[in-house]
Design an enzyme around this catalytic site. Structure first.
Site, short mmCIF file in Angstrom:
data_model
loop_
_atom_site.label_atom_id
_atom_site.label_comp_id
_atom_site.label_asym_id
_atom_site.label_seq_id
_atom_site.Cartn_x
_atom_site.Cartn_y
_atom_site.Cartn_z
N THR A 125 -15.23 76.76 -11.20
CA THR A 125 -13.82 77.42 -9.93
C THR A 125 -12.72 75.89 -10.40
OG1 THR A 125 -15.08 75.59 -9.48
CG2 THR A 125 -16.24 78.40 -8.81
N HIS B 66 -16.15 68.25 -14.10
CA HIS B 66 -17.01 69.76 -13.02
C HIS B 66 -15.63 69.32 -12.31
CE1 HIS B 66 -20.19 68.40 -16.54
NE2 HIS B 66 -20.03 69.56 -17.05
N HIS B 67 -14.94 70.39 -11.66
CA HIS B 67 -14.84 70.61 -10.85
C HIS B 67 -15.30 70.18 -9.25
CE1 HIS B 67 -13.43 73.16 -6.99
NE2 HIS B 67 -12.08 72.49 -7.42
N GLY B 68 -14.91 69.54 -8.32
CA GLY B 68 -15.47 68.67 -7.36
C GLY B 68 -16.12 69.56 -6.69
N ASP B 69 -16.49 70.91 -6.96
CA ASP B 69 -16.64 72.42 -5.80
C ASP B 69 -17.77 72.37 -4.82
OD1 ASP B 69 -19.08 72.02 -7.38
OD2 ASP B 69 -19.54 74.03 -8.04
#
Length: 481
Positions: free
Chosen positions: A248, A216-219
């Site tokens: 994102t 998962h994106h490190g948003d």
């Protein structure tokens, strides 16, 4: 925004823990077997650098709920493997203190922390919780705030070992919760320990590079430092704006649009599709990470090692094996700057434990046997064809019914590399930071108390090392000095 949970089905709760990571009341017969295996495997402390392991075993007692994919007992399985292979003889071990409210407030808003510290399953009301994004992904459970304090305290302890020079590599597998925002929970994350660790590192280091290999994106980390040119974020993740959390991290997002914002071009994203394999991922990682490192010239690195990028993960969509994931850590380690290693996602607990044990061994430069020791507590979790046949390195990329079709062409991956190198051309060179007096320190009294605790702990470690040296476990041979 999509949910992380989606249609995952729970698998029940965890067994109770057996022993702590540092104060280890291991049964004497098992302890003798561990020592014997460590000697036969030639486990030694690293030559020329120091590794520390930071952990508070109380983090294992928390439970998100039976149907929730996040299971803190995966940390217990990791601990059991690390100890059973004898890796404790190669590192400094720290039983850490929970983070304080004031430490959490270095990033998070007080209104949010006040709610987080007071909400319980008994007083929780959905209407008020929605303001902070509590719900299916981020449930309220018993001792929620204590859970956040525990994993964050371990991350801060690790970061401070790096800033003090006590460690060259510091590990906290309970940390790495990268989705939490300043005043909002997200994606199983309530407090962003990574952001707090980077703030700690910035007290000493002019530039910090954050690398994220979770699926998962490190948003949350990206947004926290969106306006800073002292932090470069680099995230490798599955990208599907409509169907995969958090939606994102597109290739062309590199930070704020305005070139006058210092953080412009300091966010690099590597958006991936389903099914990437070992060779594609490791080649891409070395190429892109090396280019970003060369352009930004960080003086410290934080590496988030989310295990949900492994093949067969209950939420992930990649086809990576354990050793390929570990090659990413090995490459970052080879860059020879202070390194903070954190956990993250990972929802097939037995493979999370396998991965983080392997990556602990990489940090200390050890090679582990493929066969998991027979005396590992809960060894049944690793037995049987479906669960890896008792091996540390089972094949994960071709699990029947769980392999994802590879949607990456050479053209797609080459375009990522070319585009990112073009983005890096816009960097004006590594920022020149005049390091003045360390910023306002809220930990004066706490540091004094921690120092006293650490003095007692150091005496204990010294005595344990003395006994270990007498047995010859983990000590480098005479030929190595």
């Amino acid at each position: 925004m999509t949910s992380v949970v989606n249609s995952w089905e729970g698998r029940g709760s965890a067994p109770a823990p057996i022993f702590n990571i540092r104060s280890t009341p291991i049964p004497s017969k098992i302890d003798a077997l561990i020592q014997k295996n460590a000697l036969e495997s030639g486990l030694e402390r690293p030559n020329g650098y120091n590794v520390s392991f930071h952990y508070n075993s109380n983090v294992e007692f928390h439970h998100f709920g039976r149907a929730h994919p996040m299971k803190p007992w995966r940390l217990q399985l990791t601990k059991q493997l690390v100890l059973s292979f004898g890796l404790q003889y190669t590192m400094d071990l720290y039983d850490t203190q929970p983070a304080t409210y004031d430490e959490l407030a270095e990033f998070h808003e007080e209104d949010y922390l006040n709610y987080l510290s007071s909400v319980t399953p008994q007083n929780y009301r959905q209407s008020s919780g929605e303001n902070y994004n509590f719900g299916d992904d981020c449930p309220v459970f018993d001792d929620l705030f204590k859970y956040c304090q525990l994993y964050t305290g371990s991350t801060l302890s690790a970061a401070r070992n790096l800033t003090s020079g006590s460690s060259d590599i510091a590990i906290n597998w309970s940390g790495g919760l990268h989705h939490a925002f300043k005043a909002q929970a997200a994606g199983f994350c309530y407090v962003n320990d990574i952001v707090l660790a980077i703030l700690e590192l910035l007290r000493v280091h002019a530039r910090v590079m954050y690398i994220d290999i979770d699926v998962h994106h490190g948003d949350g980390v990206e947004l926290a430092f969106a306006s800073s040119d002292r932090v470069m974020t680099l995230s490798y993740h599955k990208y599907d704006p409509q169907g995969f959390f958090p939606g994102t991290g597109g290739l062309h997002y590199t930070g704020p649009d305005s070139s006058r914002n210092p953080g412009s071009h300091h966010s690099i994203n590597v958006p991936l599709n389903d099914g990437i394999d070992d060779e594609q991922y490791t080649t891409l990682f070395r190429t892109v990470t090396g280019s970003v490192f060369e352009s930004f010239q960080p003086t410290a690195i934080v590496l988030q090692c989310g295990a949900d990028s492994l093949g067969g993960d209950r939420l992930g969509r990649f086809n990576l094996n354990i050793k390929a994931h570990g090659e990413c850590l090995s490459f970052v380690k080879s860059l020879k700057v202070p390194l903070l290693v954190l956990g993250g996602g990972g929802y097939t607990a037995r493979n999370v434990a396998r991965l983080w044990t392997h990556e602990t061994s990489l940090c200390v430069g050890a090679q582990l046997n493929d066969k998991i020791p027979d005396f590992v507590p809960y060894r049944r979790a690793f037995e049987g064809a479906e669960y890896g046949d008792g091996l540390l390195y089972p094949e994960l990329a071709n699990i029947e019914g769980k392999r994802h079709r590879n949607e990456h062409s050479d053209e797609y991956l080459n375009n990522i590399v070319v585009t990112i190198k073009e983005h890096l051309r816009y960097l004006k060179g590594a920022p020149s930071v005049a390091m003045q007096h360390t910023p306002r320190d809220i930990w004066g009294l706490r540091e004094q108390v921690d120092r006293e605790i650490e003095e007692e702990a150091e005496h204990e470690r010294h005595e344990r090392r003395r006994r270990t040296k007498e047995r010859g476990i983990g000590i480098r041979g005479e030929l190595y000095g």
